[in-house]
Scaffold this motif. Structure first.
Motif, PDB file in Angstrom:
ATOM      1  N   CYS A  69     -10.234   3.223  -3.897  1.00 25.75           N
ATOM      2  CA  CYS A  69      -9.470   3.256  -2.631  1.00 25.75           C
ATOM      3  C   CYS A  69     -10.430   3.595  -1.498  1.00 25.75           C
ATOM      4  O   CYS A  69     -10.453   2.926  -0.453  1.00 25.75           O
ATOM      5  CB  CYS A  69      -8.376   4.326  -2.610  1.00 25.75           C
ATOM      6  SG  CYS A  69      -7.316   4.468  -4.056  1.00 25.75           S
ATOM      7  N   ALA A  99      -6.238  -2.821   9.513  1.00 27.04           N
ATOM      8  CA  ALA A  99      -7.326  -3.561   8.886  1.00 27.04           C
ATOM      9  C   ALA A  99      -8.449  -3.790   9.891  1.00 27.04           C
ATOM     10  O   ALA A  99      -8.201  -3.975  11.082  1.00 27.04           O
ATOM     11  CB  ALA A  99      -6.811  -4.903   8.373  1.00 27.04           C
ATOM     12  N   HIS A 137     -11.458   1.608   1.897  1.00 26.95           N
ATOM     13  CA  HIS A 137     -11.017   2.158   3.195  1.00 26.95           C
ATOM     14  C   HIS A 137     -12.205   2.483   4.097  1.00 26.95           C
ATOM     15  O   HIS A 137     -12.158   2.238   5.302  1.00 26.95           O
ATOM     16  CB  HIS A 137     -10.165   3.405   2.980  1.00 26.95           C
ATOM     17  CG  HIS A 137      -8.797   3.117   2.442  1.00 26.95           C
ATOM     18  ND1 HIS A 137      -7.866   4.092   2.200  1.00 26.95           N
ATOM     19  CD2 HIS A 137      -8.202   1.949   2.093  1.00 26.95           C
ATOM     20  CE1 HIS A 137      -6.743   3.549   1.734  1.00 26.95           C
ATOM     21  NE2 HIS A 137      -6.933   2.247   1.649  1.00 26.95           N
ATOM     22  N   ASP A 166       0.484  -3.274  14.288  1.00 28.01           N
ATOM     23  CA  ASP A 166      -0.112  -1.955  14.027  1.00 28.01           C
ATOM     24  C   ASP A 166      -1.042  -2.000  12.815  1.00 28.01           C
ATOM     25  O   ASP A 166      -1.280  -0.974  12.177  1.00 28.01           O
ATOM     26  CB  ASP A 166       0.984  -0.904  13.837  1.00 28.01           C
ATOM     27  CG  ASP A 166       1.811  -1.148  12.576  1.00 28.01           C
ATOM     28  OD1 ASP A 166       1.624  -2.206  11.924  1.00 28.01           O
ATOM     29  OD2 ASP A 166       2.641  -0.298  12.225  1.00 28.01           O
ATOM     30  N   ILE A 216       1.936   1.735  -3.457  1.00 32.77           N
ATOM     31  CA  ILE A 216       0.805   2.245  -4.241  1.00 32.77           C
ATOM     32  C   ILE A 216       0.656   3.753  -3.997  1.00 32.77           C
ATOM     33  O   ILE A 216       0.565   4.544  -4.938  1.00 32.77           O
ATOM     34  CB  ILE A 216      -0.505   1.493  -3.882  1.00 32.77           C
ATOM     35  CG1 ILE A 216      -0.446   0.057  -4.418  1.00 32.77           C
ATOM     36  CG2 ILE A 216      -1.731   2.234  -4.421  1.00 32.77           C
ATOM     37  CD1 ILE A 216      -1.590  -0.844  -3.960  1.00 32.77           C
ATOM     38  N   ALA A 217       0.671   4.142  -2.719  1.00 35.60           N
ATOM     39  CA  ALA A 217       0.472   5.555  -2.377  1.00 35.60           C
ATOM     40  C   ALA A 217       1.615   6.416  -2.929  1.00 35.60           C
ATOM     41  O   ALA A 217       1.400   7.547  -3.364  1.00 35.60           O
ATOM     42  CB  ALA A 217       0.353   5.720  -0.860  1.00 35.60           C
ATOM     43  N   PHE A 266     -14.758  -8.053   0.165  1.00 42.81           N
ATOM     44  CA  PHE A 266     -13.421  -7.444   0.173  1.00 42.81           C
ATOM     45  C   PHE A 266     -12.693  -7.757  -1.138  1.00 42.81           C
ATOM     46  O   PHE A 266     -12.110  -6.864  -1.764  1.00 42.81           O
ATOM     47  CB  PHE A 266     -12.645  -7.966   1.394  1.00 42.81           C
ATOM     48  CG  PHE A 266     -11.300  -7.310   1.583  1.00 42.81           C
ATOM     49  CD1 PHE A 266     -11.199  -5.986   1.993  1.00 42.81           C
ATOM     50  CD2 PHE A 266     -10.122  -8.019   1.361  1.00 42.81           C
ATOM     51  CE1 PHE A 266      -9.957  -5.381   2.174  1.00 42.81           C
ATOM     52  CE2 PHE A 266      -8.880  -7.422   1.538  1.00 42.81           C
ATOM     53  CZ  PHE A 266      -8.801  -6.100   1.942  1.00 42.81           C
ATOM     54  N   MET A 298     -11.311  -5.270  -4.097  1.00 39.00           N
ATOM     55  CA  MET A 298      -9.946  -5.346  -4.639  1.00 39.00           C
ATOM     56  C   MET A 298      -9.992  -5.476  -6.154  1.00 39.00           C
ATOM     57  O   MET A 298      -9.197  -4.870  -6.875  1.00 39.00           O
ATOM     58  CB  MET A 298      -9.202  -6.557  -4.068  1.00 39.00           C
ATOM     59  CG  MET A 298      -8.653  -6.347  -2.692  1.00 39.00           C
ATOM     60  SD  MET A 298      -7.256  -5.206  -2.716  1.00 39.00           S
ATOM     61  CE  MET A 298      -6.565  -5.560  -1.113  1.00 39.00           C
ATOM     62  N   TYR A 303       0.835  -1.214   0.000  1.00 37.40           N
ATOM     63  CA  TYR A 303       0.000   0.000   0.000  1.00 37.40           C
ATOM     64  C   TYR A 303       0.863   1.255   0.000  1.00 37.40           C
ATOM     65  O   TYR A 303       0.518   2.247  -0.635  1.00 37.40           O
ATOM     66  CB  TYR A 303      -0.969   0.011   1.184  1.00 37.40           C
ATOM     67  CG  TYR A 303      -2.169  -0.890   0.993  1.00 37.40           C
ATOM     68  CD1 TYR A 303      -2.994  -0.761  -0.129  1.00 37.40           C
ATOM     69  CD2 TYR A 303      -2.489  -1.867   1.927  1.00 37.40           C
ATOM     70  CE1 TYR A 303      -4.091  -1.592  -0.311  1.00 37.40           C
ATOM     71  CE2 TYR A 303      -3.584  -2.694   1.760  1.00 37.40           C
ATOM     72  CZ  TYR A 303      -4.386  -2.556   0.645  1.00 37.40           C
ATOM     73  OH  TYR A 303      -5.468  -3.372   0.469  1.00 37.40           O
ATOM     74  N   HIS A 304       1.989   1.208   0.711  1.00 35.14           N
ATOM     75  CA  HIS A 304       2.881   2.375   0.692  1.00 35.14           C
ATOM     76  C   HIS A 304       3.426   2.599  -0.720  1.00 35.14           C
ATOM     77  O   HIS A 304       3.528   3.737  -1.175  1.00 35.14           O
ATOM     78  CB  HIS A 304       4.037   2.199   1.681  1.00 35.14           C
ATOM     79  CG  HIS A 304       3.632   2.474   3.092  1.00 35.14           C
ATOM     80  ND1 HIS A 304       4.242   1.893   4.179  1.00 35.14           N
ATOM     81  CD2 HIS A 304       2.662   3.263   3.604  1.00 35.14           C
ATOM     82  CE1 HIS A 304       3.657   2.321   5.292  1.00 35.14           C
ATOM     83  NE2 HIS A 304       2.704   3.148   4.971  1.00 35.14           N
TER      84      HIS A 304
HETATM   85  C1  HEC Z   1     -10.015  -3.569  -1.288  1.00 39.57           C
HETATM   86  C2  HEC Z   1      -9.501  -2.731  -0.241  1.00 39.57           C
HETATM   87  C3  HEC Z   1      -8.512  -1.632  -0.445  1.00 39.57           C
HETATM   88  C4  HEC Z   1      -8.256  -0.894  -1.585  1.00 39.57           C
HETATM   89  C5  HEC Z   1      -8.936  -0.978  -2.937  1.00 39.57           C
HETATM   90  C6  HEC Z   1      -7.228   0.041  -1.232  1.00 39.57           C
HETATM   91  N1  HEC Z   1      -6.863  -0.121   0.069  1.00 39.57           N
HETATM   92 FE1  HEC Z   1      -5.440   0.931   1.063  1.00 39.57          FE
HETATM   93  N2  HEC Z   1      -5.672  -0.265   2.675  1.00 39.57           N
HETATM   94  C7  HEC Z   1      -6.634  -1.235   2.831  1.00 39.57           C
HETATM   95  C8  HEC Z   1      -6.503  -1.862   4.128  1.00 39.57           C
HETATM   96  C9  HEC Z   1      -7.383  -2.954   4.685  1.00 39.57           C
HETATM   97  C10 HEC Z   1      -5.418  -1.233   4.765  1.00 39.57           C
HETATM   98  C11 HEC Z   1      -4.838  -1.546   6.157  1.00 39.57           C
HETATM   99  C12 HEC Z   1      -3.773  -2.646   6.035  1.00 39.57           C
HETATM  100  C13 HEC Z   1      -3.179  -3.014   7.374  1.00 39.57           C
HETATM  101  O1  HEC Z   1      -2.734  -2.097   8.097  1.00 39.57           O
HETATM  102  O2  HEC Z   1      -3.190  -4.207   7.710  1.00 39.57           O
HETATM  103  C14 HEC Z   1      -4.923  -0.238   3.821  1.00 39.57           C
HETATM  104  C15 HEC Z   1      -3.845   0.607   4.072  1.00 39.57           C
HETATM  105  C16 HEC Z   1      -3.427   1.604   3.245  1.00 39.57           C
HETATM  106  C17 HEC Z   1      -2.367   2.533   3.558  1.00 39.57           C
HETATM  107  C18 HEC Z   1      -1.599   2.606   4.867  1.00 39.57           C
HETATM  108  C19 HEC Z   1      -0.487   1.605   4.972  1.00 39.57           C
HETATM  109  C20 HEC Z   1       0.118   1.687   6.381  1.00 39.57           C
HETATM  110  O3  HEC Z   1       1.120   1.047   6.641  1.00 39.57           O
HETATM  111  O4  HEC Z   1      -0.400   2.383   7.244  1.00 39.57           O
HETATM  112  C21 HEC Z   1      -2.232   3.370   2.491  1.00 39.57           C
HETATM  113  C22 HEC Z   1      -1.254   4.531   2.345  1.00 39.57           C
HETATM  114  C23 HEC Z   1      -3.220   2.965   1.510  1.00 39.57           C
HETATM  115  N3  HEC Z   1      -3.926   1.891   1.990  1.00 39.57           N
HETATM  116  C24 HEC Z   1      -3.421   3.598   0.299  1.00 39.57           C
HETATM  117  C25 HEC Z   1      -4.296   3.143  -0.675  1.00 39.57           C
HETATM  118  C26 HEC Z   1      -4.484   3.799  -1.960  1.00 39.57           C
HETATM  119  C27 HEC Z   1      -3.786   5.090  -2.396  1.00 39.57           C
HETATM  120  C28 HEC Z   1      -5.405   3.057  -2.634  1.00 39.57           C
HETATM  121  C29 HEC Z   1      -5.932   3.271  -4.022  1.00 39.57           C
HETATM  122  C30 HEC Z   1      -5.053   3.764  -5.048  1.00 39.57           C
HETATM  123  C31 HEC Z   1      -5.798   1.947  -1.770  1.00 39.57           C
HETATM  124  N4  HEC Z   1      -5.121   2.055  -0.588  1.00 39.57           N
HETATM  125  C32 HEC Z   1      -6.716   0.981  -2.111  1.00 39.57           C
HETATM  126  C33 HEC Z   1      -7.577  -1.580   1.900  1.00 39.57           C
HETATM  127  C34 HEC Z   1      -7.628  -1.120   0.593  1.00 39.57           C
END
Ligand code: HEC
Length: 139
Positions: free
Chosen positions: A129, A80, A133, A77, A29-30, A91, A95, A26-27
């Motif tokens: 996203c 989710a 979230h 930490d 991606i961001a 879910f 995705m 996710y990091h």
């Molecule tokens: C289908 C679900 C889903 C989608 C789509 C999704 N996320 Fe997330 N995202 C999550 C979940 C659940 C977490 C928490 C994961 C964990 O901490 O275990 C998360 C965590 C994150 C985090 C924090 C990671 C951290 O370490 O704190 C970021 C930044 C983030 N997402 C950005 C994005 C971005 C930008 C998009 C789209 C471009 C996106 N996500 C799409 C479910 C999603």
């Protein structure tokens, strides 16, 4: 590494590694999503080549987090919500929507020369996203 070697290794548990893996993805991606958002908001000049590269990376990365949501991995930490594992089909479908929309953005960005042509599809990716979230990530 074999499963036995993994089980014997000291250090993070499988659940902790799964959290680190999905957060790392996710990091990543961001990291790539942010500059596209900056261009869309007019905070950065539009650079078609850079946008296309970042869109391509997000599309690739969008398929990666799911396998990190293994059972019993709500540890450390993690942000989710437990609802993920109670609603795994929903879910997964969120995705899938993200993956589909990110793929369309990458396709569009490959040939686009103007930002306006990309804004609606960028909005759909951002919405994907947010939709997830809002339901499955703690604030
Ligand atoms: C289908 C679900 C889903 C989608 C789509 C999704 N996320 Fe997330 N995202 C999550 C979940 C659940 C977490 C928490 C994961 C964990 O901490 O275990 C998360 C965590 C994150 C985090 C924090 C990671 C951290 O370490 O704190 C970021 C930044 C983030 N997402 C950005 C994005 C971005 C930008 C998009 C789209 C471009 C996106 N996500 C799409 C479910 C999603």
């Amino acid at each position: 590494m074999s499963a036995v070697a993994l089980a014997d290794a000291t250090g993070p548990s499988p659940a902790e590694r799964a959290v680190a893996y999905r957060q790392g993805v996710y990091h990543a991606i961001a990291w790539n999503f942010g500059p596209m958002a900056g261009m869309v908001k007019g905070e950065m000049p539009f650079d078609a080549k850079a946008f296309a590269l970042k869109a391509e990376r997000v599309a690739y990365l969008s398929a990666l987090p799911l396998e990190g949501f293994i059972p019993d991995s709500l540890v450390g930490d993690s942000e989710a919500k437990p609802d993920i594992w109670d609603n795994m089909d929903d879910f997964k479908s969120k995705m899938q929507t993200f993956e589909t929309e990110a793929g369309k953005l990458a396709d569009a960005a490959r040939t686009a020369t103007a930002l306006d042509a990309l804004k609606p599809q960028f909005g759909k990716v951002g919405q994907a996203c947010k939709d997830c979230h809002d339901n499955y990530k703690k604030d």
